[in-house]
Write a protein that holds these residues in place. Structure first.
Motif, PDB file in Angstrom:
ATOM      1  N   SER A 267      -7.366   5.691 -15.135  1.00 52.72           N
ATOM      2  CA  SER A 267      -7.200   7.203 -14.889  1.00 52.72           C
ATOM      3  C   SER A 267      -7.762   8.370 -14.805  1.00 52.72           C
ATOM      4  O   SER A 267      -8.962   9.255 -14.140  1.00 52.72           O
ATOM      5  CB  SER A 267      -5.323   7.535 -14.750  1.00 52.72           C
ATOM      6  OG  SER A 267      -5.544   8.846 -14.694  1.00 52.72           O
TER       7      SER A 267
ATOM      8  N   MET B 189      -7.725   4.913  -9.394  1.00 57.97           N
ATOM      9  CA  MET B 189      -5.824   3.855  -9.015  1.00 57.97           C
ATOM     10  C   MET B 189      -6.039   2.732  -8.910  1.00 57.97           C
ATOM     11  O   MET B 189      -7.353   1.798  -8.500  1.00 57.97           O
ATOM     12  CB  MET B 189      -5.667   4.554  -8.165  1.00 57.97           C
ATOM     13  CG  MET B 189      -4.164   4.437  -7.959  1.00 57.97           C
ATOM     14  SD  MET B 189      -3.369   5.139  -6.324  1.00 57.97           S
ATOM     15  CE  MET B 189      -4.275   3.962  -5.219  1.00 57.97           C
ATOM     16  N   VAL B 190      -5.669   1.489  -9.344  1.00 57.68           N
ATOM     17  CA  VAL B 190      -5.219   0.806  -9.354  1.00 57.68           C
ATOM     18  C   VAL B 190      -3.850   0.442  -8.535  1.00 57.68           C
ATOM     19  O   VAL B 190      -2.457   0.717  -8.781  1.00 57.68           O
ATOM     20  CB  VAL B 190      -4.937   0.110 -11.066  1.00 57.68           C
ATOM     21  CG1 VAL B 190      -5.096  -1.773 -11.009  1.00 57.68           C
ATOM     22  CG2 VAL B 190      -6.068   0.201 -12.099  1.00 57.68           C
ATOM     23  N   SER B 191      -4.540  -0.737  -7.784  1.00 59.27           N
ATOM     24  CA  SER B 191      -3.315  -0.909  -7.011  1.00 59.27           C
ATOM     25  C   SER B 191      -3.004  -2.660  -7.010  1.00 59.27           C
ATOM     26  O   SER B 191      -4.146  -3.142  -6.702  1.00 59.27           O
ATOM     27  CB  SER B 191      -3.212  -0.323  -5.267  1.00 59.27           C
ATOM     28  OG  SER B 191      -2.619  -1.659  -4.215  1.00 59.27           O
ATOM     29  N   THR B 192      -2.022  -2.879  -6.866  1.00 57.73           N
ATOM     30  CA  THR B 192      -1.495  -4.078  -6.906  1.00 57.73           C
ATOM     31  C   THR B 192      -0.583  -4.743  -6.108  1.00 57.73           C
ATOM     32  O   THR B 192       0.219  -4.530  -6.103  1.00 57.73           O
ATOM     33  CB  THR B 192      -1.082  -4.514  -8.629  1.00 57.73           C
ATOM     34  OG1 THR B 192      -1.728  -3.427  -9.544  1.00 57.73           O
ATOM     35  CG2 THR B 192      -0.974  -6.059  -8.471  1.00 57.73           C
ATOM     36  N   GLN B 193      -0.727  -5.951  -5.415  1.00 54.86           N
ATOM     37  CA  GLN B 193       0.192  -6.422  -4.359  1.00 54.86           C
ATOM     38  C   GLN B 193       0.539  -8.111  -4.806  1.00 54.86           C
ATOM     39  O   GLN B 193      -0.572  -8.847  -5.207  1.00 54.86           O
ATOM     40  CB  GLN B 193      -0.494  -6.696  -3.460  1.00 54.86           C
ATOM     41  CG  GLN B 193      -1.017  -5.103  -2.801  1.00 54.86           C
ATOM     42  CD  GLN B 193      -2.479  -4.514  -3.089  1.00 54.86           C
ATOM     43  OE1 GLN B 193      -3.060  -5.180  -3.606  1.00 54.86           O
ATOM     44  NE2 GLN B 193      -1.835  -3.629  -2.965  1.00 54.86           N
TER      45      GLN B 193
ATOM     46  N   LYS C  23     -10.344   3.587  -5.721  1.00 58.84           N
ATOM     47  CA  LYS C  23      -9.250   2.529  -6.043  1.00 58.84           C
ATOM     48  C   LYS C  23      -9.511   1.245  -6.266  1.00 58.84           C
ATOM     49  O   LYS C  23     -10.535  -0.038  -5.477  1.00 58.84           O
ATOM     50  CB  LYS C  23      -8.403   2.489  -4.724  1.00 58.84           C
ATOM     51  CG  LYS C  23      -7.222   1.502  -4.262  1.00 58.84           C
ATOM     52  CD  LYS C  23      -6.185   1.324  -3.753  1.00 58.84           C
ATOM     53  CE  LYS C  23      -6.223   0.876  -2.354  1.00 58.84           C
ATOM     54  NZ  LYS C  23      -5.462   1.687  -1.277  1.00 58.84           N
TER      55      LYS C  23
ATOM     56  N   ASN D  52      -8.104  -2.725  -5.856  1.00 65.06           N
ATOM     57  CA  ASN D  52      -6.831  -3.763  -5.719  1.00 65.06           C
ATOM     58  C   ASN D  52      -7.059  -5.121  -6.141  1.00 65.06           C
ATOM     59  O   ASN D  52      -7.977  -5.600  -6.747  1.00 65.06           O
ATOM     60  CB  ASN D  52      -7.141  -4.128  -4.307  1.00 65.06           C
ATOM     61  CG  ASN D  52      -7.498  -2.783  -3.083  1.00 65.06           C
ATOM     62  OD1 ASN D  52      -6.605  -1.866  -2.790  1.00 65.06           O
ATOM     63  ND2 ASN D  52      -8.603  -1.791  -2.144  1.00 65.06           N
TER      64      ASN D  52
ATOM     65  N   ASN E 134      -4.953  -8.454  -6.317  1.00 67.44           N
ATOM     66  CA  ASN E 134      -3.949  -9.268  -5.042  1.00 67.44           C
ATOM     67  C   ASN E 134      -3.923 -10.711  -5.587  1.00 67.44           C
ATOM     68  O   ASN E 134      -4.391 -11.341  -5.838  1.00 67.44           O
ATOM     69  CB  ASN E 134      -4.671  -9.132  -3.762  1.00 67.44           C
ATOM     70  CG  ASN E 134      -3.627  -9.745  -2.783  1.00 67.44           C
ATOM     71  OD1 ASN E 134      -2.239  -9.704  -2.973  1.00 67.44           O
ATOM     72  ND2 ASN E 134      -4.319 -10.598  -1.708  1.00 67.44           N
TER      73      ASN E 134
END
Length: 390
Positions: free
Chosen positions: A255, A260-264, A299, A301, A303
């Motif tokens: 941050s 931004m850390v996006s987790t799937q 970002k 990502n 996954n």
């Protein structure tokens, strides 16, 4: 008539006729020796020629005062010590039996007496002996050339390792000095009374942050060393929990860098068998690397999915990337990208090597794709634990 000796000599000197072979066999002696018997002593003046009938010997030569090299391991029908037949001189190597060995021996004096009775025989034998000496010289030259190449490669590798070590020590010194100097400076301001009570917590938080940086660096260095010495205990674990914990720990740092850390995460993932602490450090190292080399924000990502008996953790960043021809360097400890695209980067180059070594110790692998100015993708692939679901 010494039929056995004649047959042996015929294999060594095929150009001799039956009469000549019989005459030479008349001055030859068969002897048996136990393992470890030295038949030729390097540097000594000896006068015996040997043909191995049964067993095996080992030919060694000193290449340094305290280092011997094995040159050859002759077996049946091979001969040695032929230089003693043609000249007086010291042995050029040591020959020692390595198993029970029977040899045919001919002394130089007896050999010369036989040769003096037949000039044609002398010529044929001398041609055979000199041919053998020439072949031995060629083998020695080839061996020396090969050893020189090996030595040059070893020196080059040693020089490269020394260079890496020197660069590593310099880098570590700088990476430690900066946060320690900052921490010391802020503490001095606090202890000297130069800051107000309201400012003190902020200053102490900065001190704590810099000390955490030092501890993190030292822990990484120690962890890399421990990986080679300590075998962790593996047990079935939830890889999603490991990854989510690592993401949570990096979130604040990301941050601050505008990331931004996006987790799937795929549902019903199989468990993996491993060490949670080590895998957490591996994932954390790759996330830290993604944050560090994404100076423009964006970002990241993450996954997690399963398939074909494995679980994969893909971490993609929008960072500076690197040419794929540098992949081997990127995976080598203490090698790092210092600057690119006008950005300077810290660190000592341990993150990716730590992740790689941890994952490989779990029977997995890391696949890497990167492109300059477009970012990188690191994919951890681990074998799934049998019949275990998260």
């Amino acid at each position: 008539m010494k039929r056995r000796e004649t047959e042996i000599l015929h294999r060594v000197f095929p150009g001799l006729n039956e009469e000549e072979l019989a005459e030479l066999a008349g001055v030859a002696t068969l002897r048996a020796y136990p393992p470890g018997t030295i038949l030729c002593h390097e540097g000594r003046f000896e006068e015996t020629f040997y043909v191995i009938v049964e067993g095996r010997a080992e030919v060694t030569k000193y290449i340094q005062a305290d280092m011997q090299r094995v040159l050859h391991r002759p077996g049946p029908n091979e001969f040695f010590g032929e230089i003693a037949l043609v000249q007086e001189g010291p042995r050029t190597a040591t020959v020692r039996t390595v198993e029970p060995t029977t040899v045919l021996e001919i002394g130089r004096d007896a050999f010369m007496r036989v040769l003096q009775r037949s000039a044609s025989m002398a010529v044929r034998i001398m041609l055979q002996v000199t041919s053998r000496l020439r072949d031995a010289d060629q083998r020695s030259i080839a061996d020396l050339r090969r050893k020189n190449v090996e030595l040059a490669q070893a020196y080059a590798e040693l020089a490269a390792q020394q260079k890496l070590r020197s660069e590593f020590l310099t880098t570590v010194a700088h990476e430690l000095r900066t946060p320690l100097t900052a921490a010391t400076g802020y503490l001095q301001l606090v202890t000297s009374g130069a800051v107000t009570l309201e400012q003190a917590p902020q200053f102490l938080e900065t001190v704590s942050h810099n000390l955490d940086t030092v501890v993190h660096l030292v822990n990484n260095i120690l962890f890399l060393q421990e990986l080679e010495l300590i075998t962790p205990e593996f047990k079935p674990l939830s890889i999603s929990e490991v990854v989510l914990k690592a993401v949570e720990e990096i979130a604040g740092q990301a941050s601050e860098c505008g990331l931004m850390v996006s987790t799937q995460i795929q549902q019903n993932l199989p468990k993996v068998k491993g060490d949670a602490s080590g895998l957490s450090r591996a994932v954390g190292a790759l996330l830290d690397n993604a944050v560090k080399f994404s100076p423009e924000g964006g970002k990241i990502n993450v996954n997690i999915q399963a398939g074909d008996g494995a679980v994969s953790i893909e971490i993609s960043d929008p960072g500076v990337g690197f040419p794929m021809e540098q992949l081997d360097d990127v995976c080598r400890p203490f090698t790092r990208i210092e600057a690119t695209g006008g950005h300077l980067f810290g660190g000592v180059g341990l993150g990716i090597p730590i992740a790689k070594q941890v994952v490989e110790s779990h029977g997995g692998r890391i696949e890497i794709q990167s492109e300059v100015s477009k970012g990188s993708t690191f994919t951890i692939i681990l074998p799934a634990a049998e019949e275990a679901k998260e």
